[in-house]
Design a protein around this motif. Sequence first.
Motif, PDB file in Angstrom:
ATOM      1  N   PRO A   1      -1.042  14.636  -5.926  1.00 29.74           N
ATOM      2  CA  PRO A   1      -0.102  14.698  -7.057  1.00 29.74           C
ATOM      3  C   PRO A   1       0.518  16.086  -7.199  1.00 29.74           C
ATOM      4  CG  PRO A   1      -2.214  13.734  -7.740  1.00 29.74           C
ATOM      5  CD  PRO A   1      -2.407  14.252  -6.348  1.00 29.74           C
TER       6      PRO A   1
ATOM      7  N   LEU B   1      -0.792  -0.347   8.589  1.00 30.75           N
ATOM      8  CA  LEU B   1      -1.924  -0.300   7.662  1.00 30.75           C
ATOM      9  C   LEU B   1      -1.544   0.256   6.295  1.00 30.75           C
ATOM     10  CD1 LEU B   1      -4.414   0.988  10.339  1.00 30.75           C
ATOM     11  CD2 LEU B   1      -4.553  -1.235   9.204  1.00 30.75           C
ATOM     12  N   ILE B   2      -0.405   0.912   6.213  1.00 32.61           N
ATOM     13  CA  ILE B   2       0.161   1.430   4.966  1.00 32.61           C
ATOM     14  C   ILE B   2       1.623   0.990   4.974  1.00 32.61           C
ATOM     15  CG2 ILE B   2       0.947   3.576   3.832  1.00 32.61           C
ATOM     16  CD1 ILE B   2      -1.658   4.892   4.761  1.00 32.61           C
TER      17      ILE B   2
ATOM     18  N   ALA C   1      -1.363   9.766   7.450  1.00 33.81           N
ATOM     19  CA  ALA C   1      -0.946   8.549   6.749  1.00 33.81           C
ATOM     20  C   ALA C   1       0.291   7.924   7.398  1.00 33.81           C
ATOM     21  CB  ALA C   1      -0.682   8.853   5.282  1.00 33.81           C
TER      22      ALA C   1
ATOM     23  N   ARG D   1      -1.316  -0.960  -4.529  1.00 33.88           N
ATOM     24  CA  ARG D   1      -2.360   0.071  -4.553  1.00 33.88           C
ATOM     25  C   ARG D   1      -1.765   1.403  -4.155  1.00 33.88           C
ATOM     26  NH1 ARG D   1      -5.774  -4.113  -2.436  1.00 33.88           N
ATOM     27  NH2 ARG D   1      -4.753  -3.875  -0.438  1.00 33.88           N
TER      28      ARG D   1
ATOM     29  N   ALA E   1       1.047   5.469  -0.287  1.00 34.32           N
ATOM     30  CA  ALA E   1       0.206   6.649  -0.082  1.00 34.32           C
ATOM     31  C   ALA E   1       0.995   7.925  -0.324  1.00 34.32           C
ATOM     32  CB  ALA E   1      -0.370   6.652   1.332  1.00 34.32           C
TER      33      ALA E   1
ATOM     34  N   LEU F   1      -0.856   5.940  10.200  1.00 40.45           N
ATOM     35  CA  LEU F   1      -1.408   4.652   9.758  1.00 40.45           C
ATOM     36  C   LEU F   1      -0.285   3.686   9.372  1.00 40.45           C
ATOM     37  CD1 LEU F   1      -4.413   5.993   7.642  1.00 40.45           C
ATOM     38  CD2 LEU F   1      -4.489   4.997   9.946  1.00 40.45           C
TER      39      LEU F   1
ATOM     40  N   SER G   1      -3.120   5.155  -2.479  1.00 47.63           N
ATOM     41  CA  SER G   1      -4.224   5.967  -1.961  1.00 47.63           C
ATOM     42  C   SER G   1      -3.726   7.390  -1.725  1.00 47.63           C
ATOM     43  CB  SER G   1      -4.810   5.367  -0.682  1.00 47.63           C
ATOM     44  OG  SER G   1      -3.823   5.222   0.307  1.00 47.63           O
ATOM     45  N   TRP G   2      -4.630   8.337  -1.915  1.00 43.53           N
ATOM     46  CA  TRP G   2      -4.305   9.759  -1.861  1.00 43.53           C
ATOM     47  C   TRP G   2      -4.984  10.413  -0.676  1.00 43.53           C
ATOM     48  CZ3 TRP G   2      -0.650  11.465  -5.136  1.00 43.53           C
ATOM     49  CH2 TRP G   2      -0.375  10.676  -6.273  1.00 43.53           C
ATOM     50  N   GLY G   3      -4.422  11.561  -0.293  1.00 38.84           N
ATOM     51  CA  GLY G   3      -5.094  12.361   0.730  1.00 38.84           C
ATOM     52  C   GLY G   3      -4.640  12.029   2.134  1.00 38.84           C
ATOM     53  N   GLY G   4      -3.339  11.906   2.330  1.00 39.14           N
ATOM     54  CA  GLY G   4      -2.868  11.392   3.598  1.00 39.14           C
ATOM     55  C   GLY G   4      -2.421  12.431   4.613  1.00 39.14           C
TER      56      GLY G   4
ATOM     57  N   GLU H   1       0.856  -1.184   0.000  1.00 38.66           N
ATOM     58  CA  GLU H   1       0.000   0.000   0.000  1.00 38.66           C
ATOM     59  C   GLU H   1       0.892   1.233   0.000  1.00 38.66           C
ATOM     60  OE1 GLU H   1      -4.082  -1.279   0.216  1.00 38.66           O
ATOM     61  OE2 GLU H   1      -3.242   0.744   0.043  1.00 38.66           O
TER      62      GLU H   1
END
Lengths: 261, 261
Positions: free
Chosen positions: B163, B200-201, B192, B183, B159, B195, B185-188, B157
């Motif tokens: 961009p 979890l990341i 993040a 994967r 994050a 996490l 994921s954005w917006g951390g 994962e």
Amino acid sequence: MPAGRLDREAEVARRAAEAAGAVLRRHFRTSLAAETKGDLSPVTEADRAAEAAMRRILAEAFPEDGILGEEYGAEGEGRARLWVIDPLDGTRAFITGRPLFAVLIALLEEGSPVLGLIAQPVLGELWLGVRGQGLSFTSPLGGRAGTRRCPTLARAELAATTPAMFDPEERARFERLAARVGRVSWGGDAYAYGLLALGLIDIIAEADLKPWDWTALVPVVEEAGGIVRDWEGHPLTFGAKGRIIALGDPARLEEVIDLLA
Amino acid sequence: MPAGRLDREAEVARRAAEAAGAVLRRHFRTSLAAETKGDLSPVTEADRAAEAAMRRILAEAFPEDGILGEEYGAEGEGRARLWVIDPLDGTRAFITGRPLFAVLIALLEEGSPVLGLIAQPVLGELWLGVRGQGLSFTSPLGGRAGTRRCPTLARAELAATTPAMFDPEERARFERLAARVGRVSWGGDAYAYGLLALGLIDIIAEADLKPWDWTALVPVVEEAGGIVRDWEGHPLTFGAKGRIIALGDPARLEEVIDLLA
């Protein structure tokens, strides 16, 4: 809210969301094994158990209605009323431990969404929009139902889940819009539509959404004063491309469509 | 946790974070007027009031130490110990009503971060890492301190916040890494890294971070078993480019640096 035509449906939808939420809470921030489907979207045991729990409750309360869900497909899709459910919108958020995933439930009558529910089961937040009856919102975190005016795009908050949802042509169209707004934030999923319905986000423009991703969002956004359309300005329909615009202020619709054209 | 060398510092840092959090909670999901600074980052009244509250508490408890903060700059920057604080990391999350912004506090000794705190004041979550003493984590949402192993990048994962934080060259480098992981994921923002410290990341790769964005994250991630470096694999230093890699599993460092090269 005064007694309304869909009160029983709303009550059953809340119960179904609570059942799905209980399953998701048990698995949140645990080491669940994420499988990978053909389309590469992560699917979990939690996802399927939550959808099964919702289906049982809806089918028992409304045996005449059809049900369409992401995990278990359609039953009775041709019927006058159809429930469209997503037990776990924002699977990435769920898997990475962010409490911004959602349970989604919509009721369609003759193809048109008349009830939409967004629930965040870890935080205990619930958005429930019923056509003609407004949006109710409850949350321990604060916030009030109602979109905000957006007099100028230059100060607008734009949101989208991930750049990966756009094909190259859509990406170019999105970037034209992004260049004109005040700010862009990423990582929204359905939760972002809930925030738009609270007047905290002005515009969401996304692509590649499936019916279970967007149907519940329409009554939530529109009963809060906003508008939901496709990128050409038409109401969304099943089988369309899944390109969606949600606006808190419907007065900005023409401008946003022009930029996305 | 047994009594440790920095117990008093940790206690004061918690109090400072609580004071900042109380300010932020008052403004969360209200219609606060976002100003715009020269660098276009949104700044709010809440932001400044929260930093002022933290500075008062830290300066009173440790008058010999320097303090560096985003809003009010540096005082006593040349001293042996320096507090580096960010009252509101993730301003976009805060402004759009997402409860994933954070209060950040770091203590540096001779330029090296020995204490790091991440607090999410709306949810009541707190990460506190002290060098050599491990990471403590408390949250009503669940989760346990400790990064996870990541045997292969293909299931990792990844994050990043947005961009927009990358210049075109950095973006191309990031995309090379993104193409190899499971994967993105954005917006951390800082959340993040919290996490990642919970397993979890697996990977965070970002650019354009300022010292108050990253100093608190180093003890949190490293005391949970992870590693924080710049894109060349070196420990981060003030005045560097603000390119950061955080890994839950230090065994993947070489591979990630090669992809970002």
